[in-house]
Design a protein around this motif. Structure first.
Motif: not given
Length: 433
Positions: A336-342
Motif C-alpha cells: 500500500x505504501x509502495x503504491x501511495x509513494x508513486x
C-alpha cells in the motif's frame, strides 16, 4: 516497570496516548520512502528501514529511558540525504556511500551520547543559530514539497516559476494541502495522516492511484546495506564527506535535545532544569540512526509529534512501547505504501505543512541585534536556495564569529564555534564536492 502510579497515569491512558502519537507521526513511513527513492533507494527497502529504525529508537526510549517520546527518521535530513548529498554529487556519490556517512554519524553520535561532549556541543552553539537551522530546514522542506507537487517548476529565466494549476497532479496537491490545513486548524489528531488518506482516496477515484495489493510479508529487498565501520569510515574519508557527517550530527543533536526538553516540560517530568535519565534518552536517536543506516534510511530524531500523545495523558514508556508495536504492525502494509509513494500529490502537502511548523522558530531569533540576526538569516536563506542544509549551516557558522570579533565580543564565542567556522571555510572553499 513503567512506574505508572508514580507518574500519575494508568494503562488505558498510556495506550490511548500511544495510539495518538502513532497517528500523528505515521506519515513518515510514507513520506520517507518517497524522498529517499529519489536517491535511488528502493521504496520497499526504505519502508522497512524506516520502521526498523523507528522501532529500535522508540523501544530504547520506552524500555531504557521510560519516556513518552517516539523516535523515527527526521524530516529535513532525509531531503538533505537525497538532494544535497546524492543528487548534488551528479553521480559521484551513490546512496550506499551516503548511507556510510549516516552510519559514521550514528557511531560518533553514540560516543557523544555516552560522554559529556553532547551537552557541551549543545551549549557551544548560540541559540539564534539553532533556531535558524530549524527555520531554514522548514523552508527547505516546504520548497521541496511544492516542487514535488509541481506547484512550482524549474524556469530558465527565473530559476523557478508557478506550475500548471489546472493539471490533475497539481490540483490534487492543492486539494490535499487544503484538506490537511483544515484538519489541523480544527485540531484533529493525526491530521497529516488523515489528510494523506483522504487525498489518496481522491487519487484512486480520479485514476492517479492504482493499488494492486495492500498487505504483504515484510521484507528487505537488499538486506543489510552497511555493517562494517572500517568500510564506512573509508568512504567518508575517500569522498570527503566530513561536512555531511557533521550536518547529520548537528541537526539531529539540536532536534532531539530540543524535542526532549520541550515535551518533558509539557509532561511536567523535568526536575528543575535537569532531564532525568538524560544519557539513556539521548542514546535512542543515535542507536536508531546507526541501525537505520544499516538497512537504508536517513538519521532518526525524537519526534515533536510525541507532544500529541503527552497531551492525551502519556507520561511513561508504555506510551512509546505502544507506538513501537503499531509500527511493527504497519510493516505489513508495504504494498500500500509502495503504491501511495508513486503519487507525489499525496505526500507533498505534508512537507509544506511540516515546513510551516518548523519556520515558527524565526520568531525567537533576536532580529534587533544585527550581529546575531545576519548569520541566522544567512542560514535560513542559503538552505532552500542551495538545497543544502550543510551549506546553510556553514555560511551562518562562518559569519557569526567574524561579526562577534569586529564588534569586540570575540570572548563570548565558544572555542568550538571558531573550530567549526575554520572547518566549514576549508570545506566550502577547498573540499566542496
Amino acid at each position: 516497570m513503567f512506574h505508572l502510579k508514580e507518574n500519575g497515569t494508568n494503562v488505558k491512558t498510556e495506550l490511548i496516548a500511544g495510539i495518538t502519537t502513532f497517528l500523528t507521526m505515521v506519515y513518515i513511513i510514507i513520506v520517507n520512502p518517497v524522498i529517499l527513492h529519489e536517491a535511488g533507494v528502493p521504496v520497499d527497502q526504505v519502508f522497512m528501514a524506516t520502521i526498523i529504525s523507528a522501532v529500535v529508537g522508540t523501544l530504547w526510549m520506552a524500555l531504557c529511558a521510560n519516556y513518552p517520546i517516539a523516535v523515527a527518521p527526521g524530516m529535513g535530513l532525509n531531503a538533505y540525504f537525497t538532494y544535497s548529498v546524492v543528487l548534488a554529487s551528479e553521480g559521484k556519490i551513490d546512496y550506499l556511500t551516503a548511507f556510510s556517512s549516516v552510519f559514521v554519524a550514528g557511531i560518533i553520535f553514540i560516543i557523544l551520547s555516552l560522554t559529556p561532549l553532547r551537552a557541551k556541543l549543545i551549549t557551544a552553539i548560540p541559540e539564534n543559530l539553532k533556531r535558524a537551522i530549524t527555520a531554514g530546514i522548514g523552508l527547505f522542506i516546504a520548497f521541496l514539497g511544492l516542487r514535488m507537487g509541481k506547484v512550482i517548476v524549474a524556469n530558465e529565466s527565473n530559476l523557478v516559476s508557478l506550475g500548471d494549476l489546472t493539471s490533475p497532479g497539481v490540483m490534487l496537491t492543492l486539494f490535499g494541502l487544503i484538506i490537511t490545513v483544515i484538519l489541523i486548524v480544527r485540531n484533529v489528531r493525526g491530521a497529516l495522516f488523515i489528510g494523506m488518506v483522504v487525498t489518496g482516496i481522491v487519487a484512486a477515484f480520479t485514476g492517479q492511484l492504482k493499488i494492486d495489493h495492500i498487505i504483504a510479508k515484510p521484507h528487505l529487498p537488499q538486506g543489510i546495506l552497511i555493517w562494517n565501520p572500517l568500510d564506512a569510515f573509508g568512504d567518508v574519508i575517500h569522498y570527503g564527506l566530513y561536512s555531511v557527517v557533521f550536518s547529520f550530527i548537528l541537526v539531529t543533536l539540536f532536534d532531539t535535545t530540543g524535542t526532549l526538553v520541550g515535551i518533558m516540560k509539557q509532561a511536567g517530568l523535568m526536575k528543575g532544569n535537569q532531564l532525568p535519565r538524560a544519557r539513556k534518552a539521548l542514546l535512542a536517536d543515535s542507536l536508531g540512526t546507526t541501525i537505520g543506516s544499516m538497512f537504508g534510511t536517513s538519521p532518526t530524531s525524537a519526534f515533536i509529534e510525541s507532544s500529541a500523545g503527552v497531551a492525551a495523558g502519556g507520561r511513561t514508556g508504555l506510551t512509546t512501547l505502544t507506538v513501537a508495536i503499531l509500527f511493527i504492525i504497519a510493516s505489513f502494509f508495504g504494498p500500500l505504501v509502495g503504491a501511495v509513494s508513486g503519487v507525489a500529490a499525496i505526500t507533498s502537502p505534508t512537507l509544506v505543512i511540516v515546513g510551516t511548523l518548523m519556520i515558527s522558530s524565526v520568531k525567537e531569533i533576536e532580529w534587533h541585534q544585527f550581529d546575531e540576526a545576519f548569520p541566522a538569516f544567512l542560514i535560513i536563506l542559503i538552505m532552500p536556495l542551495t538545497s543544502s542544509i550543510s551549506t546553510g549551516i556553514a555560511f551562518g557558522f562562518i559569519a557569526y564569529p567574524i561579526l562577534k570579533i569586529v564588534t569586540g565580543e570575540a570572548k563570548k564565542v565558544h572555542l568550538l564555534l571558531y573550530i567549526f567556522a575554520i572547518l566549514f571555510a576549508i570545506q566550502l572553499f577547498f573540499l566542496h564536492h
